[in-house]
Write an enzyme that holds these catalytic residues in place. Structure first.
Site, PDB file in Angstrom:
ATOM      1  N   ASP A  23       2.003  -2.100  -2.663  1.00 37.92           N
ATOM      2  CA  ASP A  23       0.655  -2.454  -2.238  1.00 37.92           C
ATOM      3  C   ASP A  23      -0.214  -1.701  -3.215  1.00 37.92           C
ATOM      4  O   ASP A  23      -0.378  -0.483  -3.104  1.00 37.92           O
ATOM      5  CB  ASP A  23       0.387  -1.974  -0.806  1.00 37.92           C
ATOM      6  CG  ASP A  23      -0.991  -2.398  -0.346  1.00 37.92           C
ATOM      7  OD1 ASP A  23      -1.946  -2.258  -1.133  1.00 37.92           O
ATOM      8  OD2 ASP A  23      -1.134  -2.877   0.785  1.00 37.92           O
ATOM      9  N   HIS A  24      -0.770  -2.417  -4.187  1.00 33.76           N
ATOM     10  CA  HIS A  24      -1.363  -1.669  -5.305  1.00 33.76           C
ATOM     11  C   HIS A  24      -2.580  -0.846  -4.890  1.00 33.76           C
ATOM     12  O   HIS A  24      -2.959   0.076  -5.595  1.00 33.76           O
ATOM     13  CB  HIS A  24      -1.672  -2.597  -6.491  1.00 33.76           C
ATOM     14  CG  HIS A  24      -2.933  -3.386  -6.350  1.00 33.76           C
ATOM     15  ND1 HIS A  24      -3.010  -4.541  -5.637  1.00 33.76           N
ATOM     16  CD2 HIS A  24      -4.181  -3.181  -6.828  1.00 33.76           C
ATOM     17  CE1 HIS A  24      -4.247  -5.010  -5.681  1.00 33.76           C
ATOM     18  NE2 HIS A  24      -4.975  -4.201  -6.408  1.00 33.76           N
ATOM     19  N   HIS A  26      -3.602  -4.605   2.098  1.00 33.13           N
ATOM     20  CA  HIS A  26      -4.539  -3.637   1.505  1.00 33.13           C
ATOM     21  C   HIS A  26      -5.459  -2.965   2.534  1.00 33.13           C
ATOM     22  O   HIS A  26      -5.581  -1.741   2.561  1.00 33.13           O
ATOM     23  CB  HIS A  26      -5.414  -4.306   0.447  1.00 33.13           C
ATOM     24  CG  HIS A  26      -4.659  -4.941  -0.676  1.00 33.13           C
ATOM     25  ND1 HIS A  26      -3.485  -4.426  -1.173  1.00 33.13           N
ATOM     26  CD2 HIS A  26      -4.911  -6.040  -1.429  1.00 33.13           C
ATOM     27  CE1 HIS A  26      -3.050  -5.193  -2.173  1.00 33.13           C
ATOM     28  NE2 HIS A  26      -3.889  -6.170  -2.341  1.00 33.13           N
TER      29      HIS A  26
HETATM   30  C1  BG6 Z   1      -4.517  -8.662  -4.777  1.00 34.50           C
HETATM   31  C2  BG6 Z   1      -4.902  -9.950  -4.123  1.00 34.50           C
HETATM   32  O1  BG6 Z   1      -3.446  -8.078  -4.105  1.00 34.50           O
HETATM   33  O2  BG6 Z   1      -5.623  -7.788  -4.797  1.00 34.50           O
HETATM   34  C3  BG6 Z   1      -6.073 -10.577  -4.845  1.00 34.50           C
HETATM   35  O3  BG6 Z   1      -3.799 -10.839  -4.130  1.00 34.50           O
HETATM   36  C4  BG6 Z   1      -7.223  -9.605  -4.983  1.00 34.50           C
HETATM   37  O4  BG6 Z   1      -6.513 -11.764  -4.191  1.00 34.50           O
HETATM   38  C5  BG6 Z   1      -6.731  -8.272  -5.540  1.00 34.50           C
HETATM   39  O5  BG6 Z   1      -8.176 -10.163  -5.855  1.00 34.50           O
HETATM   40  C6  BG6 Z   1      -7.834  -7.222  -5.506  1.00 34.50           C
HETATM   41  O6  BG6 Z   1      -7.388  -6.085  -6.177  1.00 34.50           O
HETATM   42  P1  BG6 Z   1      -8.367  -5.139  -6.986  1.00 34.50           P
HETATM   43  O7  BG6 Z   1      -7.492  -4.062  -7.512  1.00 34.50           O
HETATM   44  O8  BG6 Z   1      -9.008  -5.979  -8.050  1.00 34.50           O
HETATM   45  O9  BG6 Z   1      -9.374  -4.648  -5.993  1.00 34.50           O
END
Ligand code: BG6
Length: 502
Positions: free
Chosen positions: A188-189, A251
């Protein structure tokens, strides 16, 4: 003082990882080209990846390694700017790239992949699944059949894992037949973002906050993750997913966990994950009749983002659809610490700004000694900006200087992380990819966490499916359907919208 902090920050330690072979399934997809490859390039440039490591793209397109390297570099140019682009590193990176034409489902091409990997049988292997989750199980099985699953192998699974609890269990079971839990990294980045990890530092490295971090002092919490982008070339994936599965189930719930968890016993992987799991399990399930009151789903229509006209979601995907591109909801954590404190969450595409922010709204003073005409006495508010303009603002009440009686005025204590630490924040994927090579799973989701998140999300999805009302429309460039404003205003509260406040 500031100088000392800067000096330490610029001494951020780059600890090289061991030489590894990374195989990315879904090598020609958006995630690989936009996120994973730039992240790996940056880690190579900083000297963290030994250049004899190999990065192997694997996908169904029939490409040579040369073609693939050209594609990766073409995309790299879009994401790596200014002095980050170093010709020598770029050619080193290029020489690490390989490509094998494989089909994760049928197993075609795995022998050729095995021939390449078996040149280095003892190396750490990281298999990254950047494909549709439905393919994870078959791909793992094919890896095993080709004799590619070694003690030193790990597998990284992108979210969302499944469409619901049952499909997520099926995927976890299939992957679990091949890899031991300690070899599975569910990414989960958001957990790899520096500012999200900083929430842990803020809460547990400062005695002043933790003492106030409870229902006695906090009125409510807001979590907003808004984006200006639409779905564009990701429509194929997104339309089957929607904002609930794409953002909330992972997230935003992970952010909620970090904000709401009890102090972990240690920062060991299970220390953090045990506490996060308790929060997920304490989330109050929403019964079908409560879903209409406590959630709002929306879908963007035509509109304008920062002056640019943009199409509706339906136009982008090319057919009528009820997939939600916006969700706002009210969650409750049933625990001694949080009883009665609502957590309002919202996320959406095509909103006016890209911002991820947490607001901790403290309670009012119990009694005001100030005359009521001395300006409205606002309750303290801690606003934590996760991105962009990373920082923290604590809104306090102060005496308005000058004569005229004791008048009050809000003023903020302000930390801009850029000014304080003066360094580029690495992309979340940089950190997490290196953690997979190092074998550190603390910032990855354990199976039980993913399942607990589905257990809470499923009834909401189900109630939406059963409802005769579709998502509410909102014009692109607005803050979502007006019902999302009503959701919080019904409770006598408002969404925090202006970083410049007060
Ligand atoms: C991803 C989603 O996990 O996270 C995307 O699949 C989203 O839809 C993205 O745009 C948002 O990540 P960040 O790091 O740009 O806030």
């Amino acid at each position: 003082m500031t100088r000392q902090i800067r000096k330490k920050a610029s001494m951020a330690q780059i600890i090289p990882v061991s030489t590894f072979d990374g195989v990315v399934f879904g090598a020609t997809g958006d995630l690989t080209l936009r996120k994973l490859m730039p992240a790996l390039y940056r880690r190579l440039r900083d000297g963290q990846i030994p250049p004899d490591s190999r990065l192997i793209g694997a996908a169904r397109s029939d490409l040579s390694s040369e073609d693939y390297a050209n594609t990766v570099l073409e995309h790299l140019r879009k994401h790596i700017k200014g002095d980050e682009w170093q010709e020598e590193t770029v050619s080193q990176f290029r020489s690490m790239l390989h490509y094998r034409h494989v089909d994760g489902k049928s197993g075609d091409g795995f022998e050729a992949l095995a021939t390449l990997l078996d040149e280095q049988p003892d190396r750490i292997r990281v298999y990254y699944m950047a494909t549709a989750p439905a393919l994870y199980g078959d791909t793992c099985e094919n890896l095993e059949k080709a004799g590619l699953v070694t003690e030193q192998s790990r597998v990284v699974l992108e979210k969302p894992i499944g469409q619901d609890l049952d499909s997520s269990r099926a995927i976890n079971d299939a992957v679990g037949k091949i890899f031991a839990e300690r070899q599975i990294y569910r990414i989960d980045h958001f957990l790899g973002k520096e500012t999200v990890q900083n929430l842990i530092a803020l809460r547990f490295a400062n005695s002043i906050f933790e003492r106030l971090w409870n229902a006695d002092n906090i009125d409510h919490v807001q979590i907003t993750v808004s984006e200006t982008v639409g779905v564009e070339e990701r429509a194929g994936y997104y339309d089957g997913s929607g904002a609930m599965r794409d953002m909330i189930q992972n997230h935003l719930l992970q952010l909620l966990c970090v904000l709401a968890m009890e102090p972990p016993v240690s920062l060991e992987a299970d220390g953090l994950r045990d506490e996060k799991l308790k929060v997920l399990r304490a989330l109050k399930p929403l019964a079908e009749h409560e879903v209409a009151l406590s959630t709002v789903r929306g879908q963007y229509g035509k509109g304008a983002i920062q002056g640019r006209a943009v199409n509706s979601y339906v136009d982008e995907v090319g057919h009528p659809t009820t997939t939600e591109t916006f969700v706002a909801l009210k969650a409750e954590v049933r625990s001694w610490r949080w009883a009665g404190v609502p957590f309002y969450m919202r996320t959406g595409k095509r909103l006016p700004q890209k911002v991820s922010e947490v607001v901790i709204q403290f309670k009012h003073v119990p009694y005001s000694i100030f005359p009521s005409d001395s300006t409205e006495l606002q309750a303290n508010r801690l606003v934590i900006r996760l991105q962009p303009d990373e920082g923290m603002r604590l809104v306090t009440m102060q005496k308005d200087p000058g004569p005229g009686g004791l008048r009050l005025r809000p003023a903020r204590l302000n930390i801009s992380f850029e000014e304080a630490f003066g360094m580029r924040y690495p992309d979340a994927y940089e950190r997490l990819l290196m953690d997979t090579v190092r074998g550190n799973p603390s910032l990855f989701m354990r199976r039980d966490e993913v399942e607990a998140a589905w257990i809470w999300s499923d009834p909401i999805l189900e109630a939406w499916r059963n409802s005769t009302e579709g998502p509410r429309m909102y014009p692109a460039g607005s803050w979502g359907p007006t019902a999302s404003i009503a959701l919080i205003e019904r409770d006598g509260r408002t969404w925090h919208e202006d970083w410049q406040d007060p």
